[in-house]
Design an enzyme around this catalytic site. Structure first.
Site, PDB file in Angstrom:
ATOM      1  N   HIS A  74      28.520  50.038  53.359  1.00 38.50           N
ATOM      2  CA  HIS A  74      29.229  48.599  53.508  1.00 38.50           C
ATOM      3  C   HIS A  74      29.864  48.796  54.773  1.00 38.50           C
ATOM      4  O   HIS A  74      29.652  49.774  55.554  1.00 38.50           O
ATOM      5  CB  HIS A  74      30.829  48.559  53.013  1.00 38.50           C
ATOM      6  CG  HIS A  74      30.205  48.634  51.618  1.00 38.50           C
ATOM      7  ND1 HIS A  74      30.103  47.442  50.490  1.00 38.50           N
ATOM      8  CD2 HIS A  74      29.927  49.619  50.203  1.00 38.50           C
ATOM      9  CE1 HIS A  74      30.329  48.168  49.576  1.00 38.50           C
ATOM     10  NE2 HIS A  74      29.769  49.040  49.282  1.00 38.50           N
ATOM     11  N   TYR A 202      39.915  42.384  48.010  1.00 38.52           N
ATOM     12  CA  TYR A 202      40.678  42.555  48.038  1.00 38.52           C
ATOM     13  C   TYR A 202      41.730  41.084  48.226  1.00 38.52           C
ATOM     14  O   TYR A 202      41.746  40.449  48.963  1.00 38.52           O
ATOM     15  CB  TYR A 202      41.658  43.522  48.724  1.00 38.52           C
ATOM     16  CG  TYR A 202      41.400  44.695  48.818  1.00 38.52           C
ATOM     17  CD1 TYR A 202      42.055  46.000  48.263  1.00 38.52           C
ATOM     18  CD2 TYR A 202      39.974  44.931  49.223  1.00 38.52           C
ATOM     19  CE1 TYR A 202      41.699  47.636  48.060  1.00 38.52           C
ATOM     20  CE2 TYR A 202      39.874  46.440  49.680  1.00 38.52           C
ATOM     21  CZ  TYR A 202      40.478  47.697  49.034  1.00 38.52           C
ATOM     22  OH  TYR A 202      39.634  48.609  49.519  1.00 38.52           O
ATOM     23  N   PRO A 294      46.352  53.153  45.475  1.00 38.19           N
ATOM     24  CA  PRO A 294      44.969  53.492  45.473  1.00 38.19           C
ATOM     25  C   PRO A 294      44.354  52.488  46.528  1.00 38.19           C
ATOM     26  O   PRO A 294      43.370  51.608  46.976  1.00 38.19           O
ATOM     27  CB  PRO A 294      44.578  53.434  44.314  1.00 38.19           C
ATOM     28  CG  PRO A 294      45.222  52.101  43.311  1.00 38.19           C
ATOM     29  CD  PRO A 294      46.859  52.984  43.875  1.00 38.19           C
ATOM     30  N   LYS A 298      42.308  55.757  50.241  1.00 41.20           N
ATOM     31  CA  LYS A 298      42.156  56.896  50.830  1.00 41.20           C
ATOM     32  C   LYS A 298      42.793  58.812  50.190  1.00 41.20           C
ATOM     33  O   LYS A 298      42.508  59.591  50.535  1.00 41.20           O
ATOM     34  CB  LYS A 298      43.965  56.871  51.329  1.00 41.20           C
ATOM     35  CG  LYS A 298      43.754  56.009  52.464  1.00 41.20           C
ATOM     36  CD  LYS A 298      42.961  55.466  53.469  1.00 41.20           C
ATOM     37  CE  LYS A 298      43.169  54.670  54.442  1.00 41.20           C
ATOM     38  NZ  LYS A 298      40.746  54.750  55.467  1.00 41.20           N
ATOM     39  N   TYR A 386      41.652  51.209  58.286  1.00 41.84           N
ATOM     40  CA  TYR A 386      40.137  51.274  56.515  1.00 41.84           C
ATOM     41  C   TYR A 386      39.674  52.628  56.686  1.00 41.84           C
ATOM     42  O   TYR A 386      38.978  53.158  55.977  1.00 41.84           O
ATOM     43  CB  TYR A 386      39.836  50.126  56.760  1.00 41.84           C
ATOM     44  CG  TYR A 386      39.659  49.716  54.384  1.00 41.84           C
ATOM     45  CD1 TYR A 386      40.195  49.457  53.934  1.00 41.84           C
ATOM     46  CD2 TYR A 386      37.985  49.710  54.607  1.00 41.84           C
ATOM     47  CE1 TYR A 386      39.624  49.481  52.530  1.00 41.84           C
ATOM     48  CE2 TYR A 386      37.481  49.752  53.175  1.00 41.84           C
ATOM     49  CZ  TYR A 386      38.516  49.702  52.232  1.00 41.84           C
ATOM     50  OH  TYR A 386      38.204  49.591  50.890  1.00 41.84           O
TER      51      TYR A 386
HETATM   52  C1  PHB Z   1      37.604  51.778  43.251  1.00 50.92           C
HETATM   53  O1  PHB Z   1      36.289  51.789  43.700  1.00 50.92           O
HETATM   54  O2  PHB Z   1      37.622  52.525  42.720  1.00 50.92           O
HETATM   55  C2  PHB Z   1      38.518  51.347  44.153  1.00 50.92           C
HETATM   56  C3  PHB Z   1      37.746  50.622  46.001  1.00 50.92           C
HETATM   57  C4  PHB Z   1      38.710  51.008  46.639  1.00 50.92           C
HETATM   58  C5  PHB Z   1      40.442  50.951  46.389  1.00 50.92           C
HETATM   59  C6  PHB Z   1      40.351  51.615  45.294  1.00 50.92           C
HETATM   60  C7  PHB Z   1      39.250  52.135  44.615  1.00 50.92           C
HETATM   61  O3  PHB Z   1      40.693  50.878  46.956  1.00 50.92           O
END
Ligand code: PHB
Ligand code: APR
Length: 397
Positions: A74, A202, A294, A298, A386
């Site tokens: 990505h 998000y 999460p 990280k 990020y």
């Molecule tokens: C996931 O794909 O499980 C995932 C992706 C981004 C995050 C947390 C979990 O910030």
């Protein structure tokens, strides 16, 4: 029975199994001792986003082939809030980096396959692991396997045994300092065999946070914020899809392909750091020393960066007798840990609805998000964090 080896590693999750593999490639013998069964470790559904530094560590360790074939690269991720259009945060444009979607489950399989090919020694279903004489020249661990007490003596003991493990407990309270924060909500996550949205998204919505992620072109991973008191039984698939699509907003929500969930679980959110990450000849790596919510993706990346630093320290020790890197390990690892702890905490605060959130709190969130949308400097800072701050030791093949 006593076995002797160079390095004994407690825990065969990503941190322990990657460390043993890198050490094996450098000719350093290790034994990995794991509480669960191999199949149990492989079945756990965990994270799925790799910083580019993690991609490079896995490639350099010779376990990147399937990741490069199947992983999805990505350029950035999107944020959406207040019913507006998604803001794409371009990591490639801002810091010239990328990240990759590739599930921790796959990484774990790749590492166990590599260990099988190497003949690295793993002991699964080891009960009652205890660390002894951590500050001596010959630390050891004991454990029970099939009811028999076994002992492994080594130069170093490495605790890669997660938050609930035994290694951290061996560090006296007078030495160990812990920092902890709990968040008043959890994440309900589902996996579904449906095509994912192209980008990670998000969302901050009045009903709560949501996240769209992916594992492969026919496997989606989605999350919604939920009260800590909820059980998975409270969330039918229909309720989940309705919450997710509402929270993602109409532009993205309408594009979500729904289907039956194949996994559903609720996880609490917590920040935790234990300092130092070394006590004598006992070292901690991964979740044994730190937990992050999460939100910033990280946790797995920190486990990999700890292993990158620690493996280099051990390779220097056995190669040239230089202990400088091992001596710097805890401070160096903790600098990266705190950077990710701070980012995950701030992204969690920015994107979730907190119980009792006031109109003031909400305006503050929206103002910060609007600033992110309007400022190239803010976007560059987000992109830098990020994608993960650079390693203090470069990755070499
Ligand atoms: C996931 O794909 O499980 C995932 C992706 C981004 C995050 C947390 C979990 O910030
Ligand atoms: N004895 C032996 N093994 C143990 C013990 C113990 N007392 N306690 C825990 N373990 C094992 C667990 O069963 C697990 O397999 O240690 C392993 C730790 O693995 P993880 O929890 O996956 O931690 P780590 O390898 O540091 O990887 C961190 O995993 O939890 C995710 O989000 C986290 O992505 C991050 C990554």
């Amino acid at each position: 029975m006593t076995i002797t080896t160079n390095v004994v590693i407690i825990g065969a999750g990503p941190a322990g199994s990657l460390l043993s593999h890198i050490l094996h490639r450098a000719g350093i013998e290790s034994v990995v001792v794991e509480r669960s069964s191999r199949s149990h470790v492989l079945e756990r559904i965990r994270a799925g986003v790799l910083e580019w530094g993690s991609v490079e560590v896995l490639r350099a360790a010779g376990v990147g082939d399937r990741m490069d074939e199947e992983g999805h690269v990505h350029d950035g991720a999107s944020l959406v809030w207040a019913g507006g259009e998604p803001l794409f945060l371009d990591i490639n444009k801002n810091v010239g980096s990328h990240f990759m979607s590739y599930g921790q489950t796959r990484i774990q399989e790749d590492l166990y396959d590599a260990a099988d090919a190497n003949g690295t020694s793993f002991v699964f279903e080891a009960a009652d692991v205890e660390v002894h004489d951590a500050t001596s020249d010959r630390p050891s661990i004991t454990f029970r396997k099939n009811g028999e007490l076994e002992r492994i003596e080594a130069d170093y003991v490495i605790g890669c045994d997660g938050y609930h493990g035994a290694a951290r407990q061996a560090i006296p309270d007078t030495v160990l300092r812990t920092f902890e924060k709990e968040y008043p909500f959890g994440w309900l996550g589902i996996m579904s065999e449906t095509p994912p949205l192209p980008d990670l998204v998000y969302a901050n919505h009045e009903q709560g946070f949501a996240l769209a992620s992916q594992r492969n072109p026919m496997l989606s991973r989605y999350y919604v914020q939920c009260p800590l008191t909820d059980n998975v039984e409270d969330w039918s698939d229909d309720r989940f899809w309705s919450a997710l699509t509402t929270r993602l907003g109409s532009t993205l929500g309408d594009r979500v392909v729904t289907g039956p969930s194949i996994e559903k679980s609720i996880a609490p959110l917590r920040s935790f750091v234990a300092e130092p990450m070394r006590y004598g000849n006992l070292f901690l790596a991964g979740d044994a020393a730190h937990i992050v919510p999460p939100t910033g993706a990280k946790g797995l990346n920190l486990a990999i960066s700890d292993v990158h630093y620690l493996s280099r320290g051990l390779i220097d020790h056995y190669g040239s007798g230089d202990d400088g890197t091992l001596e710097r390990y805890s401070d160096m690892a903790l600098r990266r840990v705190w950077s990710s702890v701070m980012f995950s905490w701030s992204l969690t605060n920015l994107m979730h609805r907190f119980p009792g959130q006031t109109a003031f709190d909400q305006r503050a969130q929206e103002t910060e998000l609007d600033y992110l949308a309007s400022s190239t400097h803010a976007q560059a800072s987000f992109a830098e964090q990020y994608s993960g701050i650079p390693f203090e030791i470069p990755v070499t093949c």
